[in-house]
Design a protein around this motif. Structure first.
Motif, PDB file in Angstrom:
ATOM      1  N   LEU A   1      43.035  40.527  32.167  1.00  0.00           N
ATOM      2  CA  LEU A   1      41.857  40.010  31.473  1.00  0.00           C
ATOM      3  C   LEU A   1      40.576  40.662  31.970  1.00  0.00           C
ATOM      4  O   LEU A   1      40.483  41.067  33.127  1.00  0.00           O
ATOM      5  CB  LEU A   1      41.764  38.498  31.676  1.00  0.00           C
ATOM      6  N   ASP A   2      39.596  40.725  31.112  1.00  0.00           N
ATOM      7  CA  ASP A   2      38.289  41.256  31.489  1.00  0.00           C
ATOM      8  C   ASP A   2      37.398  40.183  32.107  1.00  0.00           C
ATOM      9  O   ASP A   2      36.590  40.464  32.971  1.00  0.00           O
ATOM     10  CB  ASP A   2      37.576  41.857  30.273  1.00  0.00           C
ATOM     11  N   GLY A   3      37.551  38.969  31.663  1.00  0.00           N
ATOM     12  CA  GLY A   3      36.706  37.886  32.162  1.00  0.00           C
ATOM     13  C   GLY A   3      37.521  36.665  32.513  1.00  0.00           C
ATOM     14  O   GLY A   3      38.725  36.606  32.267  1.00  0.00           O
ATOM     15  N   TYR A   4      36.875  35.701  33.104  1.00  0.00           N
ATOM     16  CA  TYR A   4      37.457  34.402  33.446  1.00  0.00           C
ATOM     17  C   TYR A   4      38.547  34.471  34.514  1.00  0.00           C
ATOM     18  O   TYR A   4      39.286  33.510  34.723  1.00  0.00           O
ATOM     19  CB  TYR A   4      38.006  33.691  32.200  1.00  0.00           C
ATOM     20  N   LYS A   5      38.653  35.592  35.228  1.00  0.00           N
ATOM     21  CA  LYS A   5      39.704  35.731  36.237  1.00  0.00           C
ATOM     22  C   LYS A   5      39.581  34.669  37.330  1.00  0.00           C
ATOM     23  O   LYS A   5      40.576  34.046  37.711  1.00  0.00           O
ATOM     24  CB  LYS A   5      39.684  37.126  36.857  1.00  0.00           C
ATOM     25  N   ARG A   6      38.381  34.490  37.829  1.00  0.00           N
ATOM     26  CA  ARG A   6      38.186  33.531  38.918  1.00  0.00           C
ATOM     27  C   ARG A   6      38.507  32.109  38.463  1.00  0.00           C
ATOM     28  O   ARG A   6      39.213  31.370  39.151  1.00  0.00           O
ATOM     29  CB  ARG A   6      36.757  33.618  39.445  1.00  0.00           C
TER      30      ARG A   6
END
Length: 94
Positions: free
Chosen positions: A73-78
């Protein structure tokens, strides 16, 4: 070309059979003990998630599936990593 398939067979072959005959715990045990599968690691994790789900370990199954997905994924990993860490484990009693 045989080498490109040799590392895939243990993931798909016996574990697929074990899942089909209902030996989910053994499929989980084999998949968890396998070394990192390199380019096929996503497949190993997918089969592990399926086996965990079949074994009634739903939180563990979702955690493994998210663990395979999050790095892509590019975002929301954390946020997703934090949510995955909070999923309950459901281990079967020995």
């Amino acid at each position: 070309m045989r080498n490109s398939h040799s590392h895939r067979t243990p993931t798909r072959g016996p574990n697929h059979t074990l899942r089909n005959v209902g030996d989910f715990a053994e499929a989980v045990s084999i998949l968890e003990s396998m070394p990192h599968a390199g380019t096929d690691e996503g497949a190993r994790q997918a089969f592990l998630a399926l086996a965990l789900h079949d074994d009634g370990r739903y939180g563990d199954s979702l955690r493994v599936a998210l663990g395979a997905l999050i790095p892509t994924l590019d975002g929301y990993k954390r946020a997703l990593t934090d949510y995955a860490a909070q999923l309950p484990s459901t281990f079967a009693s020995p």
